[in-house]
Design a protein around this motif. Structure first.
Motif, PDB file in Angstrom:
ATOM      1  N   GLU A 157      -3.864  -5.466   6.580  1.00 37.40           N
ATOM      2  CA  GLU A 157      -3.880  -4.391   6.019  1.00 37.40           C
ATOM      3  C   GLU A 157      -3.792  -3.233   6.604  1.00 37.40           C
ATOM      4  O   GLU A 157      -4.563  -3.009   7.825  1.00 37.40           O
ATOM      5  CB  GLU A 157      -4.856  -4.308   4.736  1.00 37.40           C
ATOM      6  CG  GLU A 157      -4.798  -5.151   3.769  1.00 37.40           C
ATOM      7  CD  GLU A 157      -5.753  -5.038   2.498  1.00 37.40           C
ATOM      8  OE1 GLU A 157      -6.636  -3.970   2.825  1.00 37.40           O
ATOM      9  OE2 GLU A 157      -5.648  -5.474   1.520  1.00 37.40           O
ATOM     10  N   ILE A 158      -3.210  -2.069   6.437  1.00 35.36           N
ATOM     11  CA  ILE A 158      -2.971  -0.928   7.399  1.00 35.36           C
ATOM     12  C   ILE A 158      -3.094   0.190   6.385  1.00 35.36           C
ATOM     13  O   ILE A 158      -2.386   0.285   5.302  1.00 35.36           O
ATOM     14  CB  ILE A 158      -1.949  -0.587   8.240  1.00 35.36           C
ATOM     15  CG1 ILE A 158      -1.864  -1.705   9.163  1.00 35.36           C
ATOM     16  CG2 ILE A 158      -1.820   0.662   8.713  1.00 35.36           C
ATOM     17  CD1 ILE A 158      -0.702  -1.753  10.291  1.00 35.36           C
ATOM     18  N   ASP A 159      -4.193   1.128   6.406  1.00 35.34           N
ATOM     19  CA  ASP A 159      -4.376   2.255   5.273  1.00 35.34           C
ATOM     20  C   ASP A 159      -4.661   1.608   4.028  1.00 35.34           C
ATOM     21  O   ASP A 159      -3.903   2.210   3.016  1.00 35.34           O
ATOM     22  CB  ASP A 159      -3.211   3.169   5.451  1.00 35.34           C
ATOM     23  CG  ASP A 159      -3.010   3.945   6.927  1.00 35.34           C
ATOM     24  OD1 ASP A 159      -4.097   3.946   7.717  1.00 35.34           O
ATOM     25  OD2 ASP A 159      -1.984   4.258   7.091  1.00 35.34           O
ATOM     26  N   ALA A 160      -5.089   0.348   3.835  1.00 32.78           N
ATOM     27  CA  ALA A 160      -5.385  -0.198   2.572  1.00 32.78           C
ATOM     28  C   ALA A 160      -4.304  -0.622   1.829  1.00 32.78           C
ATOM     29  O   ALA A 160      -3.968  -0.932   0.941  1.00 32.78           O
ATOM     30  CB  ALA A 160      -6.090   0.671   1.603  1.00 32.78           C
ATOM     31  N   VAL A 161      -2.899  -0.733   2.670  1.00 35.81           N
ATOM     32  CA  VAL A 161      -1.700  -1.235   2.374  1.00 35.81           C
ATOM     33  C   VAL A 161      -1.274  -2.643   2.994  1.00 35.81           C
ATOM     34  O   VAL A 161      -1.608  -2.903   4.171  1.00 35.81           O
ATOM     35  CB  VAL A 161      -0.655  -0.538   2.675  1.00 35.81           C
ATOM     36  CG1 VAL A 161       0.800  -0.816   2.213  1.00 35.81           C
ATOM     37  CG2 VAL A 161      -0.658   0.896   1.887  1.00 35.81           C
ATOM     38  N   ARG A 162      -1.299  -3.647   2.073  1.00 36.07           N
ATOM     39  CA  ARG A 162      -0.891  -5.014   2.569  1.00 36.07           C
ATOM     40  C   ARG A 162       0.366  -5.007   3.597  1.00 36.07           C
ATOM     41  O   ARG A 162       1.428  -4.566   2.882  1.00 36.07           O
ATOM     42  CB  ARG A 162      -0.856  -6.107   1.720  1.00 36.07           C
ATOM     43  CG  ARG A 162      -0.352  -7.477   1.938  1.00 36.07           C
ATOM     44  CD  ARG A 162      -0.223  -8.363   1.002  1.00 36.07           C
ATOM     45  NE  ARG A 162       0.041  -9.696   1.332  1.00 36.07           N
ATOM     46  CZ  ARG A 162       1.060 -10.114   1.761  1.00 36.07           C
ATOM     47  NH1 ARG A 162       2.319  -9.448   1.418  1.00 36.07           N
ATOM     48  NH2 ARG A 162       1.444 -11.521   2.162  1.00 36.07           N
ATOM     49  N   VAL A 163       0.338  -5.300   4.745  1.00 33.86           N
ATOM     50  CA  VAL A 163       1.520  -5.099   5.417  1.00 33.86           C
ATOM     51  C   VAL A 163       2.607  -6.446   5.102  1.00 33.86           C
ATOM     52  O   VAL A 163       2.380  -7.679   5.231  1.00 33.86           O
ATOM     53  CB  VAL A 163       1.228  -5.386   6.956  1.00 33.86           C
ATOM     54  CG1 VAL A 163       2.696  -5.170   7.796  1.00 33.86           C
ATOM     55  CG2 VAL A 163       0.445  -4.384   7.509  1.00 33.86           C
ATOM     56  N   PRO A 178       6.377   7.830   9.480  1.00 27.14           N
ATOM     57  CA  PRO A 178       5.115   7.539  10.295  1.00 27.14           C
ATOM     58  C   PRO A 178       4.664   6.050   9.386  1.00 27.14           C
ATOM     59  O   PRO A 178       3.949   5.455  10.400  1.00 27.14           O
ATOM     60  CB  PRO A 178       4.351   8.534   9.738  1.00 27.14           C
ATOM     61  CG  PRO A 178       5.314   9.702   9.668  1.00 27.14           C
ATOM     62  CD  PRO A 178       6.435   9.067   8.900  1.00 27.14           C
ATOM     63  N   LEU A 179       4.361   5.940   8.056  1.00 27.15           N
ATOM     64  CA  LEU A 179       3.944   4.916   7.498  1.00 27.15           C
ATOM     65  C   LEU A 179       4.633   3.518   8.103  1.00 27.15           C
ATOM     66  O   LEU A 179       4.299   2.421   8.270  1.00 27.15           O
ATOM     67  CB  LEU A 179       3.659   5.076   6.027  1.00 27.15           C
ATOM     68  CG  LEU A 179       3.562   3.737   5.392  1.00 27.15           C
ATOM     69  CD1 LEU A 179       1.948   3.307   5.790  1.00 27.15           C
ATOM     70  CD2 LEU A 179       3.442   3.961   3.673  1.00 27.15           C
ATOM     71  N   ALA A 180       5.931   3.631   7.964  1.00 27.69           N
ATOM     72  CA  ALA A 180       6.989   2.574   8.357  1.00 27.69           C
ATOM     73  C   ALA A 180       6.745   2.047   9.742  1.00 27.69           C
ATOM     74  O   ALA A 180       6.419   0.854  10.237  1.00 27.69           O
ATOM     75  CB  ALA A 180       8.529   2.793   8.290  1.00 27.69           C
ATOM     76  N   ALA A 181       6.346   3.401  10.700  1.00 25.57           N
ATOM     77  CA  ALA A 181       6.159   2.816  12.115  1.00 25.57           C
ATOM     78  C   ALA A 181       4.614   1.994  12.366  1.00 25.57           C
ATOM     79  O   ALA A 181       4.652   1.369  13.046  1.00 25.57           O
ATOM     80  CB  ALA A 181       6.046   3.979  12.967  1.00 25.57           C
TER      81      ALA A 181
END
Length: 314
Positions: A157-163, A178-181
C-alpha cells in the motif's frame, strides 16, 4: 536476461528455477515487491529467477473489446523486468490450447515438467486454470505433493492505496501523474517508434512526431504536457493522444507530439514519452481553422508550463 517464447522452446537447461506468474502490467511497486522476493529466493537456492508472462493477457484473449488498457507493451515489460534483475522471462502465447488447461494440467505441464520449479511466488489474487480451481491453496497443496514451495505476496500500500495496475489506470484517468509515479516507482511513460504520419500538424504550423502505439486501447486520452529525451537533451512538448476526431482517421489511438524548440529528424527513433500534466480533453472541431487555434493555445500553454517545470528542477 534470457527471453524464452513458448513452452516448446524450453530446454533441459531451463529446468530448475524459482518462478512467478502473472501479467505484470506496468511492473509497478507491488510487482517489484514480488520480484525482490523472487531474487532473494533465487539467491538462497542458487537457481535462476523466472517470470512467466502471457501474450496476449488473458482478459485481452477472452474479451478484447472490454479488456483494460495496457500500461506497458510486451517489449516495455521485458525491459522493466530486466532492469529489476530477473534472469529469465518465459512468454506463453495465451491461446485456445492454453486457456483450456485445467489447474492441475497447468501445474504439471508448466511448473513441473516444463520449468522444474523449486519455489513459486504468486500474487494474493492469482487464479488460473479453465476450471478456476487454481489459487494459492491449490498451489500449496500441489507443491507439497510435487516438491516445490509456494509463497503468497503481501499487499503493498502507498498512501493507504493498494498498489495494482487498476489503481495506476485510475490515477492516469484523473491525470494524477504524481500518484501514478508513486504507484509505479517511476514517472509514467509510453514508448514507441516515430513513424511518418499525415503531415497535417505540419500544415497547421506545429510539426509533430507520430509515435507508434501498437495497442488497441491506451490508458490516456486528451492533450498533455509531456517530455522526452533526444540525443541526451530533454525536451518539453505538447502531445495529443486519442483517435483524432477532427480528421478522418482509422479509429485507433495515436500519439502525436510537438517538441518545444526541437529542430531535426526523428523518423525511426524510439521515444519514451513522459506525461506531466493534462491540458484538455480531446475534442472534435468544426473546422481546421478551429483546430489550429486550439493547437496554438495548447503549444503556448505547454511552453509556459514547461518553462516553470524546468525551473523547478534546477
Amino acid at each position: 536476461m534470457q527471453l524464452v517464447r513458448g513452452l516448446h522452446n524450453l530446454r533441459p537447461q531451463h529446468r530448475g528455477c524459482v518462478a512467478t506468474i502473472g501479467n505484470f502490467d506496468g511492473v509497478h511497486r507491488g510487482h517489484q515487491a514480488i520480484l525482490a522476493r523472487l531474487r532473494e529466493r533465487a539467491r538462497e537456492l542458487g537457481v535462476p529467477s523466472c517470470v512467466v508472462l502471457f501474450e496476449p493477457q488473458p482478459r485481452e484473449y477472452f474479451a478484447p473489446d472490454t479488456a483494460p488498457a495496457r500500461l506497458a507493451r510486451l517489449r516495455d515489460k521485458i525491459e522493466l523486468l530486466q532492469a529489476e534483475g530477473i534472469d529469465r522471462v518465459l512468454c506463453l502465447a495465451f491461446n485456445q490450447r492454453l486457456s483450456q488447461l485445467s489447474a492441475a494440467e497447468f501445474v504439471r505441464t508448466l511448473l513441473v515438467d516444463g520449468l522444474g520449479v523449486q519455489h513459486l511466488e504468486v500474487g494474493d489474487d492469482f487464479r488460473f486454470g479453465c476450471d478456476r480451481l487454481g489459487d494459492f491453496a491449490f498451489l500449496s497443496e500441489a507443491g507439497a505433493r510435487l516438491g516445490f514451495s509456494v509463497e503468497a505476496a503481501h499487499t503493498v500500500e502507498i498512501d493507504a492505496v493498494r498498489v495494482s495496475s487498476t489503481q495506476v489506470r485510475l490515477a492516469l484517468a484523473t491525470a494524477d501523474f504524481p500518484l501514478a509515479a508513486r504507484l509505479l516507482g517511476r514517472p509514467f511513460s509510453i514508448a514507441g517508434r516515430v513513424l511518418h504520419g499525415q503531415k497535417l500538424a505540419r500544415q497547421l504550423g506545429w510539426p509533430t512526431a507520430n509515435v507508434q502505439l501498437k495497442r488497441r486501447r491506451v490508458p490516456l486520452a486528451g492533450v498533455y504536457l509531456v517530455s522526452t529525451e533526444v540525443g541526451g537533451v530533454r525536451y518539453g512538448g505538447a502531445a495529443n493522444i486519442g483517435v483524432r476526431p477532427t480528421v478522418a482517421g482509422d479509429g485507433r489511438p495515436h500519439l502525436e507530439i510537438h517538441l518545444l524548440g526541437f529542430q531535426g529528424d526523428l523518423y525511426g527513433q524510439r521515444l519514451a514519452v513522459q506525461f506531466h500534466q493534462k491540458l484538455r480533453d480531446e475534442q472534435r472541431f468544426a473546422s481546421l481553422e478551429a483546430l489550429k487555434a486550439a493547437v496554438d493555445a495548447d503549444v503556448a500553454a505547454a511552453q509556459a508550463l514547461w518553462q516553470a517545470h524546468s525551473k523547478s528542477l534546477k
